[in-house]
Scaffold this active site. Structure first.
Site, mmCIF file in Angstrom:
data_model
loop_
_atom_site.group_PDB
_atom_site.id
_atom_site.type_symbol
_atom_site.label_atom_id
_atom_site.label_comp_id
_atom_site.label_asym_id
_atom_site.label_seq_id
_atom_site.Cartn_x
_atom_site.Cartn_y
_atom_site.Cartn_z
ATOM 1 N N ASP A 187 -6.302 2.214 -4.561
ATOM 2 C CA ASP A 187 -5.011 1.635 -4.944
ATOM 3 C C ASP A 187 -4.147 1.712 -3.700
ATOM 4 O O ASP A 187 -3.801 2.815 -3.241
ATOM 5 C CB ASP A 187 -4.396 2.439 -6.096
ATOM 6 C CG ASP A 187 -3.057 1.851 -6.548
ATOM 7 O OD1 ASP A 187 -2.387 1.169 -5.749
ATOM 8 O OD2 ASP A 187 -2.680 2.084 -7.715
ATOM 9 N N SER A 217 0.176 -15.255 4.828
ATOM 10 C CA SER A 217 0.459 -16.509 4.122
ATOM 11 C C SER A 217 1.252 -17.443 5.021
ATOM 12 O O SER A 217 2.045 -16.992 5.859
ATOM 13 C CB SER A 217 1.274 -16.190 2.870
ATOM 14 O OG SER A 217 1.921 -17.352 2.389
ATOM 15 N N TYR A 251 8.326 -12.668 -1.579
ATOM 16 C CA TYR A 251 6.932 -12.756 -1.131
ATOM 17 C C TYR A 251 6.897 -13.180 0.341
ATOM 18 O O TYR A 251 6.206 -12.571 1.158
ATOM 19 C CB TYR A 251 6.184 -13.761 -2.007
ATOM 20 C CG TYR A 251 4.745 -13.995 -1.616
ATOM 21 C CD1 TYR A 251 3.776 -13.033 -1.882
ATOM 22 C CD2 TYR A 251 4.352 -15.180 -1.001
ATOM 23 C CE1 TYR A 251 2.449 -13.247 -1.541
ATOM 24 C CE2 TYR A 251 3.028 -15.401 -0.661
ATOM 25 C CZ TYR A 251 2.072 -14.435 -0.928
ATOM 26 O OH TYR A 251 0.756 -14.644 -0.583
ATOM 27 N N LYS A 259 5.380 -11.134 3.551
ATOM 28 C CA LYS A 259 4.301 -11.622 4.422
ATOM 29 C C LYS A 259 4.786 -11.762 5.867
ATOM 30 O O LYS A 259 4.008 -11.605 6.810
ATOM 31 C CB LYS A 259 3.747 -12.946 3.888
ATOM 32 C CG LYS A 259 2.946 -12.799 2.593
ATOM 33 C CD LYS A 259 1.707 -11.924 2.776
ATOM 34 C CE LYS A 259 0.844 -11.881 1.530
ATOM 35 N NZ LYS A 259 -0.338 -11.005 1.684
HETATM 36 N N1 LIG Z 1 -3.947 -17.543 -3.413
HETATM 37 C C1 LIG Z 1 -3.051 -17.964 -2.562
HETATM 38 O O1 LIG Z 1 -2.520 -19.055 -2.694
HETATM 39 C C2 LIG Z 1 -2.679 -17.098 -1.380
HETATM 40 C C3 LIG Z 1 -2.149 -17.707 -0.240
HETATM 41 C C4 LIG Z 1 -1.831 -16.932 0.859
HETATM 42 C C5 LIG Z 1 -2.089 -15.574 0.835
HETATM 43 N N2 LIG Z 1 -2.606 -14.990 -0.294
HETATM 44 C C6 LIG Z 1 -2.854 -13.550 -0.261
HETATM 45 O O2 LIG Z 1 -4.207 -13.314 -0.507
HETATM 46 C C7 LIG Z 1 -4.369 -11.983 -0.995
HETATM 47 C C8 LIG Z 1 -5.272 -12.021 -2.209
HETATM 48 O O3 LIG Z 1 -4.630 -12.717 -3.242
HETATM 49 P P1 LIG Z 1 -5.374 -13.726 -4.207
HETATM 50 O O4 LIG Z 1 -4.734 -15.055 -4.036
HETATM 51 O O5 LIG Z 1 -6.830 -13.617 -4.068
HETATM 52 O O6 LIG Z 1 -4.876 -13.191 -5.635
HETATM 53 P P2 LIG Z 1 -5.586 -12.368 -6.786
HETATM 54 O O7 LIG Z 1 -6.765 -13.102 -7.288
HETATM 55 O O8 LIG Z 1 -4.497 -12.022 -7.761
HETATM 56 O O9 LIG Z 1 -6.105 -11.036 -6.055
HETATM 57 C C9 LIG Z 1 -5.234 -9.984 -5.712
HETATM 58 C C10 LIG Z 1 -6.068 -8.735 -5.554
HETATM 59 O O10 LIG Z 1 -5.202 -7.664 -5.142
HETATM 60 C C11 LIG Z 1 -5.507 -6.552 -5.992
HETATM 61 N N3 LIG Z 1 -4.410 -5.599 -6.105
HETATM 62 C C12 LIG Z 1 -3.190 -5.781 -6.661
HETATM 63 N N4 LIG Z 1 -2.483 -4.647 -6.594
HETATM 64 C C13 LIG Z 1 -3.292 -3.719 -5.997
HETATM 65 C C14 LIG Z 1 -3.148 -2.362 -5.647
HETATM 66 N N5 LIG Z 1 -2.016 -1.683 -5.908
HETATM 67 N N6 LIG Z 1 -4.173 -1.730 -5.031
HETATM 68 C C15 LIG Z 1 -5.321 -2.391 -4.772
HETATM 69 N N7 LIG Z 1 -5.528 -3.673 -5.096
HETATM 70 C C16 LIG Z 1 -4.518 -4.322 -5.688
HETATM 71 C C17 LIG Z 1 -5.840 -7.176 -7.324
HETATM 72 O O11 LIG Z 1 -6.480 -6.232 -8.139
HETATM 73 P P3 LIG Z 1 -6.294 -6.197 -9.756
HETATM 74 O O12 LIG Z 1 -7.348 -7.136 -10.270
HETATM 75 O O13 LIG Z 1 -6.540 -4.787 -10.125
HETATM 76 O O14 LIG Z 1 -4.894 -6.663 -10.048
HETATM 77 C C18 LIG Z 1 -6.745 -8.297 -6.849
HETATM 78 O O15 LIG Z 1 -8.017 -7.800 -6.555
HETATM 79 C C19 LIG Z 1 -2.954 -11.473 -1.283
HETATM 80 O O16 LIG Z 1 -2.546 -10.637 -0.217
HETATM 81 C C20 LIG Z 1 -2.140 -12.738 -1.309
HETATM 82 O O17 LIG Z 1 -0.789 -12.504 -0.983
HETATM 83 C C21 LIG Z 1 -2.913 -15.722 -1.388
#
Ligand SMILES: NC(=O)c1ccc[n+]([C@@H]2O[C@H](COP(=O)([O-])OP(=O)(O)OC[C@H]3O[C@@H](n4cnc5c(N)ncnc54)[C@H](OP(=O)(O)O)[C@@H]3O)[C@@H](O)[C@H]2O)c1
Length: 290
Positions: A63, A142, A155, A159
């Site tokens: 975590d 991001s 957010y 970032k």
């Molecule tokens: N998708 C987009 O459009 C986008 C664009 C740019 C950047 N990002 C970045 O990409 C990264 C991954 O996001 P995603 O889009 O793949 O979203 P996602 O599917 O919601 O994945 C987020 C991950 O972070 C984990 N997490 C949340 N809180 C946590 C904690 N306290 N300790 C450890 N793990 C934790 C979640 O685990 P749980 O399942 O337990 O909640 C999940 O595995 C993030 O940093 C996000 O800001 C995403």
């Protein structure tokens, strides 16, 4: 594989993190997939990951909002593999809404996850990486750190802070043989939207109803409704992990063509500015070549 890397990926239960852990494992790397709450909410994801066929993949509990948890996870990786080559700081989430309705405590939670999360994990990993004289810290950033749009200001700020830390780590750690880079991703369909946190203060939120409604209609309009494949982010992470040491770009943009070109142009200007400003300050020797 001979150039197998030992990689810790945080937030590997879903989305980019899950795809990245699986893609790296399929390439023959030794992957430690970091998940929080492996006996609760992520029990199923942990079991599925652990069962990935033909892969050297082990689930570790982490975590990122808890320093002791980050320390334990890194100790587990070092204990099992004897080293740690790459940390992918992927765990994150988005707080959605106008800035005003969020309390300072809510804003702190956004930063606690997206900024201090990486800070904790890197703090746990860095003594090992510096001792090895090699390693890679790879932050998932991001495009919003470069182009801030309304209704996700917290957010974007988080970032942008993560990007600034990545730049500082990059120059501070280069003499220790450790690289720090960031991958700035455009929006891709993952669980991030479904997991978004809204401000508790619905009264203040209501004052923005009309503008927020128009904004949501614009970004979900048929012209914009062409979600890309999040696997392209995992593929870009694999390329960075496998790139020659010392040669990885500080910023990698993963985005549709028009957004990619625009942000790359902005990055080139920022690099020129960094060269000029640090030269003028007489500190060019302390920053890496752009
Ligand atoms: N998708 C987009 O459009 C986008 C664009 C740019 C950047 N990002 C970045 O990409 C990264 C991954 O996001 P995603 O889009 O793949 O979203 P996602 O599917 O919601 O994945 C987020 C991950 O972070 C984990 N997490 C949340 N809180 C946590 C904690 N306290 N300790 C450890 N793990 C934790 C979640 O685990 P749980 O399942 O337990 O909640 C999940 O595995 C993030 O940093 C996000 O800001 C995403």
């Amino acid at each position: 594989m001979s150039d197998q890397r030992v990689v810790l990926v945080t937030g590997a239960s879903t989305g980019f993190g899950r795809l990245t852990a699986e893609a790296l494992a399929r390439r023959g790397h030794r992957v430690f997939a970091g998940l929080r709450d492996v006996r609760g909410r992520n029990q199923r994801a942990a079991a599925e990951l652990a069962a990935l066929e033909g892969a050297d993949l082990r689930v570790v509990e982490i975590d990122v909002t808890d320093q002791a948890s980050a320390d334990r996870a890194v100790t587990e990786v070092i204990g099992a593999a004897g080293r740690l080559d790459v940390v992918v700081n992927n765990a994150g989430g988005i707080f959605v809404g106008p800035v005003e309705p969020f309390t300072a405590e809510e804003a702190q939670r956004q930063f606690d996850l997206n900024v201090f999360g990486a800070l904790r994990v890197n703090r746990a990993a860095l003594p090992h990486l510096r001792r090895q004289g090699a390693g890679l810290l790879l932050q998932i950033g991001s495009l919003s750190s470069r182009v801030t749009v309304p209704f996700s200001g917290l957010y974007a700020a988080s970032k942008a802070a993560l990007a600034s830390l990545t730049e500082a780590w990059h120059d501070e750690l280069a003499p220790h043989g450790v690289e720090s880079v960031i991958l700035d991703a455009a929006p891709y369909p993952t669980n991030i939207g479904a997991n978004a946190t809204l401000p508790a203060d619905q009264e203040r939120m209501g004052a923005y109803g009309e503008a927020l409604g128009g904004f949501m209609a614009a970004i979900t309009s048929p012209q914009q409704a062409n979600p890309g494949d999040p696997a392209v982010v995992a593929e870009a992470v694999v390329r960075l992990v496998e790139a020659p040491e010392g040669k990885r770009p500080r910023r990698t943009v993963v985005a549709p063509a028009a957004q990619f070109e625009a942000v790359e142009a902005l990055n080139r200007v920022a690099d020129s500015a960094a060269v000029a400003v640090t030269a003028d300050m007489g500190i060019a020797a302390f920053v890496s070549a752009r």
